[in-house]
Design an enzyme around this catalytic site. Structure first.
Site, PDB file in Angstrom:
ATOM      1  N   HIS A  38      20.722   8.940  32.491  1.00  0.00           N
ATOM      2  CA  HIS A  38      20.296   8.029  33.559  1.00  0.00           C
ATOM      3  C   HIS A  38      21.488   7.287  34.153  1.00  0.00           C
ATOM      4  O   HIS A  38      21.553   7.059  35.377  1.00  0.00           O
ATOM      5  CB  HIS A  38      19.273   7.042  32.998  1.00  0.00           C
ATOM      6  CG  HIS A  38      18.937   5.933  33.923  1.00  0.00           C
ATOM      7  ND1 HIS A  38      19.288   4.628  33.675  1.00  0.00           N
ATOM      8  CD2 HIS A  38      18.286   5.927  35.107  1.00  0.00           C
ATOM      9  CE1 HIS A  38      18.867   3.862  34.667  1.00  0.00           C
ATOM     10  NE2 HIS A  38      18.248   4.622  35.544  1.00  0.00           N
ATOM     11  N   GLU A  41      23.161   9.436  36.613  1.00  0.00           N
ATOM     12  CA  GLU A  41      22.379   9.497  37.860  1.00  0.00           C
ATOM     13  C   GLU A  41      22.792   8.374  38.808  1.00  0.00           C
ATOM     14  O   GLU A  41      22.973   8.583  40.007  1.00  0.00           O
ATOM     15  CB  GLU A  41      20.890   9.406  37.554  1.00  0.00           C
ATOM     16  CG  GLU A  41      19.996   9.415  38.790  1.00  0.00           C
ATOM     17  CD  GLU A  41      18.790   8.520  38.665  1.00  0.00           C
ATOM     18  OE1 GLU A  41      18.550   7.702  39.578  1.00  0.00           O
ATOM     19  OE2 GLU A  41      18.089   8.631  37.647  1.00  0.00           O
ATOM     20  N   HIS A  42      22.973   7.161  38.269  1.00  0.00           N
ATOM     21  CA  HIS A  42      23.452   6.042  39.084  1.00  0.00           C
ATOM     22  C   HIS A  42      24.848   6.339  39.635  1.00  0.00           C
ATOM     23  O   HIS A  42      25.124   6.114  40.820  1.00  0.00           O
ATOM     24  CB  HIS A  42      23.518   4.776  38.233  1.00  0.00           C
ATOM     25  CG  HIS A  42      22.222   4.049  38.114  1.00  0.00           C
ATOM     26  ND1 HIS A  42      22.034   2.769  38.585  1.00  0.00           N
ATOM     27  CD2 HIS A  42      21.036   4.413  37.577  1.00  0.00           C
ATOM     28  CE1 HIS A  42      20.798   2.373  38.336  1.00  0.00           C
ATOM     29  NE2 HIS A  42      20.173   3.355  37.721  1.00  0.00           N
ATOM     30  N   GLU A  59      18.605  -3.408  34.714  1.00  0.00           N
ATOM     31  CA  GLU A  59      17.400  -2.615  34.960  1.00  0.00           C
ATOM     32  C   GLU A  59      16.533  -2.556  33.702  1.00  0.00           C
ATOM     33  O   GLU A  59      15.305  -2.676  33.770  1.00  0.00           O
ATOM     34  CB  GLU A  59      17.799  -1.195  35.384  1.00  0.00           C
ATOM     35  CG  GLU A  59      16.631  -0.290  35.698  1.00  0.00           C
ATOM     36  CD  GLU A  59      17.076   1.090  36.143  1.00  0.00           C
ATOM     37  OE1 GLU A  59      16.214   1.990  36.182  1.00  0.00           O
ATOM     38  OE2 GLU A  59      18.266   1.287  36.442  1.00  0.00           O
TER      39      GLU A  59
END
Length: 498
Positions: A92, A95-96, A172
């Protein structure tokens, strides 16, 4: 950037959940397996075609000539369940970082180009894949391919880029997990259900491991997995195979094959031996809820007919206002504000079958849980009827028609399935396999997999009560009054996303 589904994505679960939201009238008028009109419409549907570039990138073309737009999706066959132990969250995190600059384009240039032409973009990480998405006017498709191909091989990562973004993903996690008791319960349930599989580790990662993620971790993950021979390009829209082939060769075709990720060998779950329970109390909880998750095979690991049977079983048991759970708990007994069931079958390894419920009025959560369990026990003991099975098939037929009306939904369905071991032929034959399911097969799936020893029950309680025997809907709430949508109350399934 958001995307609605977590683990599975657009195979059986998407269709089953879409079917659950259709009008109840669909379930009351069983139809022949496939009408002449449906067969003719199917024959007119443009053929889905595929080819592979020399560097190993598979390209799938889903023609849709109704509007001059195109949807591009690049799916990497890597997700959080492929991470090395100790670096949870790196899939993840990368992905950022893919939205940072490259050797060719500075940070923000790609997103600005999409915005300038009125397009949409998205990205999402799941346990089994990571994907990037743009929907744009068809004349801008080649430009999007150029941007996406560029960041497949030219991403530039420095500590100045990586470390601030690590703070972003930690924030997040604070917002989506630490501040959400329901999300915390889901993490605990997954960890209890998957005792050996990496599906028990949250996609976003464990905080203490996320805090240590580094530039070197991101580069190593990128270099190993973000290679064209580990990816699938899906293009849906007003295009032809020859057009896509020419554009893909000029853009993605120039990306070098730089790694061999190899077979995806992962730790597998042992056969479950004991029922497990997880309870979370929190002062922020106002509406108590209960969910029971069963370990079941996925489309990729199931024996013939099992995945299709589980999909239809979920629809019959809890797929909307005509389902057994809804009729029993909401209509007849009046004790639930929301209840249902669904099957998550699009996964590389094991799948999940879930039931859930929330209380209404003076009913307690314990009453709801017992009532759900009673309906599950009844369907295991007595089985489903031919009429119920035909009605479920009818709902699935119609849900598939609606799904085909959306470019992104179709691309998502194929991307998720291809990334978890299926072929185009298997995806295309899914409706026929659904039609072939028998009552005996559905009943066998229920007896085999809806066993308490295969399950984890998660209970979410307000801090003011000591047990589910005391937990009720809050006074004056719509749930307490019964003014609830038939599909409300389901635990939210969502990718950990940017």
């Amino acid at each position: 950037m958001t995307f609605p589904l977590r683990r599975l994505s657009a195979g059986c679960l998407a269709i089953a959940m879409a079917g659950a939201m259709l009008s109840p009238a669909f379930a009351q008028a069983p139809q022949p397996a496939k009408s002449q009109a449906a067969a003719e419409a199917e024959a007119k549907r443009p053929k889905i075609e595929s080819f592979t570039l020399e560097n190993g990138l598979q390209v799938v073309v889903l023609p849709d000539h109704r509007a001059p737009i195109a949807t591009q999706m690049v799916w990497y066959k890597v997700g959080s369940a492929d991470e090395t132990p100790g670096v949870s969250g790196i899939a993840h995190f990368l992905e950022h970082l893919m939205f940072k600059g490259t050797k060719t384009h500075k940070e923000g240039e790609f997103s600005n180009a999409v915005s300038a032409i009125g397009g949409e973009e998205n990205a999402f990480t799941s346990y089994d894949y990571t994907a990037y998405y743009q929907q744009v006017p068809v004349e801008q498709l080649k430009e999007m391919m150029g941007f996406e191909a560029d960041r497949m091989e030219n991403l530039v990562l420095t500590d100045e880029v990586v470390l601030p973004e690590r703070d972003v993903i930690l924030e997040e996690r604070r917002m989506r997990i630490d501040n959400d008791p329901g999300a915390q319960l889901s993490e605990a349930v997954d960890a209890a259900l998957f005792q050996n599989s990496h599906y028990g580790i949250p996609v976003i990662g464990w905080r203490h491991e996320m805090e240590k993620l580094s530039r070197d971790d991101a580069i190593a993950f990128y270099n190993k997995y973000y290679t064209p021979n580990n990816a699938t390009l899906l293009v849906a829209g007003d295009v032809t195979l020859d057009q896509v082939r020419a554009m893909a060769e000029e853009t993605f075709g120039k990306v070098k094959r730089r790694a061999e990720p190899g077979e995806r060998h992962r730790p597998q779950e042992p056969e479950p031996r004991a029922e497990r329970t997880v309870t979370l109390s929190d002062p922020r909880v106002t509406q108590p809820s209960v969910q029971t998750t069963y370990l079941v095979p996925s489309e990729n690991t199931a024996k013939p007919s099992e995945a299709e049977s589980l999909d239809l079983l979920a629809d019959i048991l809890g797929g909307g206002a005509t389902s057994r759970l809804y009729r029993a708990l909401v209509v007849d007994q009046g004790i639930a504000a929301g209840t249902g069931a669904y099957y998550q079958g699009t996964a590389l390894d094991d799948g999940q079958f879930m039931t859930y419920g929330t209380p209404r009025g003076e009913a307690t959560l314990e009453q709801v849980e017992k009532a759900v369990d009673a309906e599950v026990a009844k369907i295991v003991r007595e089985g489903v009827t031919p009429a119920e099975l035909e009605a479920a098939k009818n709902r699935v037929r119609k849900a598939l028609i609606y799904q085909r009306d959306n470019q992104a939904s179709m691309a998502r369905r194929y991307g998720a399935a291809l990334s978890t071991g299926q072929t185009i032929a298997e995806i295309e034959s899914w409706p026929d396999r659904i039609e072939a399911v028998t009552v005996d097969q559905v009943n066998a799936a229920a007896r085999t997999y809806l066993q308490k020893k295969r399950s984890v029950t998660g209970t979410l309680l307000p801090a003011s009560v000591e047990s589910s025997a005391e937990a009720k809907a809050p006074d004056g709430s719509p749930a307490a009054a019964g003014a609830v949508d038939p599909t409300a109350g389901a635990p939210v399934s969502g990718d950990t996303r940017s």
